[in-house]
Scaffold this motif. Sequence first.
Motif, PDB file in Angstrom:
ATOM      1  N   PHE A   1       0.806  -1.212   0.000  1.00  0.00           N
ATOM      2  CA  PHE A   1       0.000   0.000   0.000  1.00  0.00           C
ATOM      3  C   PHE A   1       0.847   1.273   0.000  1.00  0.00           C
ATOM      4  O   PHE A   1       0.698   2.146  -0.860  1.00  0.00           O
ATOM      5  CB  PHE A   1      -0.934  -0.018   1.216  1.00  0.00           C
ATOM      6  CG  PHE A   1      -1.821   1.185   1.342  1.00  0.00           C
ATOM      7  CD1 PHE A   1      -2.921   1.342   0.528  1.00  0.00           C
ATOM      8  CD2 PHE A   1      -1.554   2.161   2.291  1.00  0.00           C
ATOM      9  CE1 PHE A   1      -3.753   2.456   0.640  1.00  0.00           C
ATOM     10  CE2 PHE A   1      -2.373   3.275   2.424  1.00  0.00           C
ATOM     11  CZ  PHE A   1      -3.479   3.419   1.591  1.00  0.00           C
TER      12      PHE A   1
ATOM     13  N   CYS B   1      -4.897   9.135   2.698  1.00  0.00           N
ATOM     14  CA  CYS B   1      -4.561   7.718   2.456  1.00  0.00           C
ATOM     15  C   CYS B   1      -4.538   6.942   3.763  1.00  0.00           C
ATOM     16  O   CYS B   1      -4.905   5.765   3.813  1.00  0.00           O
ATOM     17  CB  CYS B   1      -3.207   7.615   1.761  1.00  0.00           C
ATOM     18  SG  CYS B   1      -3.180   8.363   0.121  1.00  0.00           S
ATOM     19  N   SER B   2      -4.115   7.620   4.823  1.00  0.00           N
ATOM     20  CA  SER B   2      -4.047   6.987   6.134  1.00  0.00           C
ATOM     21  C   SER B   2      -5.418   6.569   6.648  1.00  0.00           C
ATOM     22  O   SER B   2      -5.523   5.611   7.420  1.00  0.00           O
ATOM     23  CB  SER B   2      -3.373   7.933   7.125  1.00  0.00           C
ATOM     24  OG  SER B   2      -3.308   7.346   8.394  1.00  0.00           O
TER      25      SER B   2
ATOM     26  N   VAL C   1      -7.754   5.123   4.950  1.00  0.00           N
ATOM     27  CA  VAL C   1      -7.935   3.765   4.433  1.00  0.00           C
ATOM     28  C   VAL C   1      -7.073   2.784   5.225  1.00  0.00           C
ATOM     29  O   VAL C   1      -7.528   1.720   5.643  1.00  0.00           O
ATOM     30  CB  VAL C   1      -7.590   3.706   2.930  1.00  0.00           C
ATOM     31  CG1 VAL C   1      -7.623   2.276   2.406  1.00  0.00           C
ATOM     32  CG2 VAL C   1      -8.515   4.604   2.135  1.00  0.00           C
ATOM     33  N   TRP C   2      -5.822   3.160   5.457  1.00  0.00           N
ATOM     34  CA  TRP C   2      -4.894   2.291   6.183  1.00  0.00           C
ATOM     35  C   TRP C   2      -5.358   2.062   7.625  1.00  0.00           C
ATOM     36  O   TRP C   2      -5.248   0.964   8.159  1.00  0.00           O
ATOM     37  CB  TRP C   2      -3.498   2.879   6.153  1.00  0.00           C
ATOM     38  CG  TRP C   2      -2.483   1.984   6.777  1.00  0.00           C
ATOM     39  CD1 TRP C   2      -1.789   2.214   7.919  1.00  0.00           C
ATOM     40  CD2 TRP C   2      -2.073   0.705   6.307  1.00  0.00           C
ATOM     41  NE1 TRP C   2      -0.964   1.154   8.191  1.00  0.00           N
ATOM     42  CE2 TRP C   2      -1.115   0.214   7.209  1.00  0.00           C
ATOM     43  CE3 TRP C   2      -2.416  -0.073   5.211  1.00  0.00           C
ATOM     44  CZ2 TRP C   2      -0.501  -1.019   7.053  1.00  0.00           C
ATOM     45  CZ3 TRP C   2      -1.804  -1.302   5.048  1.00  0.00           C
ATOM     46  CH2 TRP C   2      -0.855  -1.767   5.965  1.00  0.00           C
TER      47      TRP C   2
ATOM     48  N   ILE D   1      -8.398   2.013   8.744  1.00  0.00           N
ATOM     49  CA  ILE D   1      -9.501   1.042   8.737  1.00  0.00           C
ATOM     50  C   ILE D   1      -8.936  -0.369   8.720  1.00  0.00           C
ATOM     51  O   ILE D   1      -9.360  -1.238   9.494  1.00  0.00           O
ATOM     52  CB  ILE D   1     -10.446   1.292   7.546  1.00  0.00           C
ATOM     53  CG1 ILE D   1     -11.175   2.626   7.743  1.00  0.00           C
ATOM     54  CG2 ILE D   1     -11.431   0.138   7.368  1.00  0.00           C
ATOM     55  CD1 ILE D   1     -11.892   3.117   6.506  1.00  0.00           C
ATOM     56  N   TYR D   2      -7.954  -0.610   7.869  1.00  0.00           N
ATOM     57  CA  TYR D   2      -7.313  -1.929   7.832  1.00  0.00           C
ATOM     58  C   TYR D   2      -6.646  -2.251   9.174  1.00  0.00           C
ATOM     59  O   TYR D   2      -6.843  -3.330   9.743  1.00  0.00           O
ATOM     60  CB  TYR D   2      -6.273  -1.991   6.698  1.00  0.00           C
ATOM     61  CG  TYR D   2      -5.360  -3.181   6.819  1.00  0.00           C
ATOM     62  CD1 TYR D   2      -5.811  -4.457   6.479  1.00  0.00           C
ATOM     63  CD2 TYR D   2      -4.071  -3.051   7.327  1.00  0.00           C
ATOM     64  CE1 TYR D   2      -4.976  -5.560   6.639  1.00  0.00           C
ATOM     65  CE2 TYR D   2      -3.243  -4.143   7.480  1.00  0.00           C
ATOM     66  CZ  TYR D   2      -3.698  -5.389   7.138  1.00  0.00           C
ATOM     67  OH  TYR D   2      -2.888  -6.480   7.297  1.00  0.00           O
TER      68      TYR D   2
END
Length: 122
Positions: free
Chosen positions: A79, A103-104, A106-107, A109-110
């Motif tokens: 990613f 972008c963080s 999305v990260w 959430i993962y």
Amino acid sequence: LYFGPAAHFWYDSMFKIFPGTGLVSTLQKSAMGQLFFGPSFTCIFFATGLWQAGQFTVGNWFQKIRQDLPGAWLAGVGFWPLVDLVSYSLIPVQYIPLFVNMCSLVWTIYLSGVANRESRSE
């Protein structure tokens, strides 16, 4: 509370250490992020998750790191270098933290899914 200031400091430092937006500079910055910033941020994220769940002990934290950091780091390798490629080569320096914060999301959430997995029995 942690990521914004840390990212600002990190990206500012990376441009001072590896100036420019060429391929070599971008790869150097990306490698540094994968080796240092990503793992340290993930460990702090795990500690925060354990603390919020009322389960933080140093032993639990080290167990979480041993159990989940390798997989999270490997996922990050798929990613964050893409994010780095865009941010270091296309985004003006002053806007990189803003782009990376998007972008963080999305990260995070993962990572939240990883951080909230039950411990596997050994």
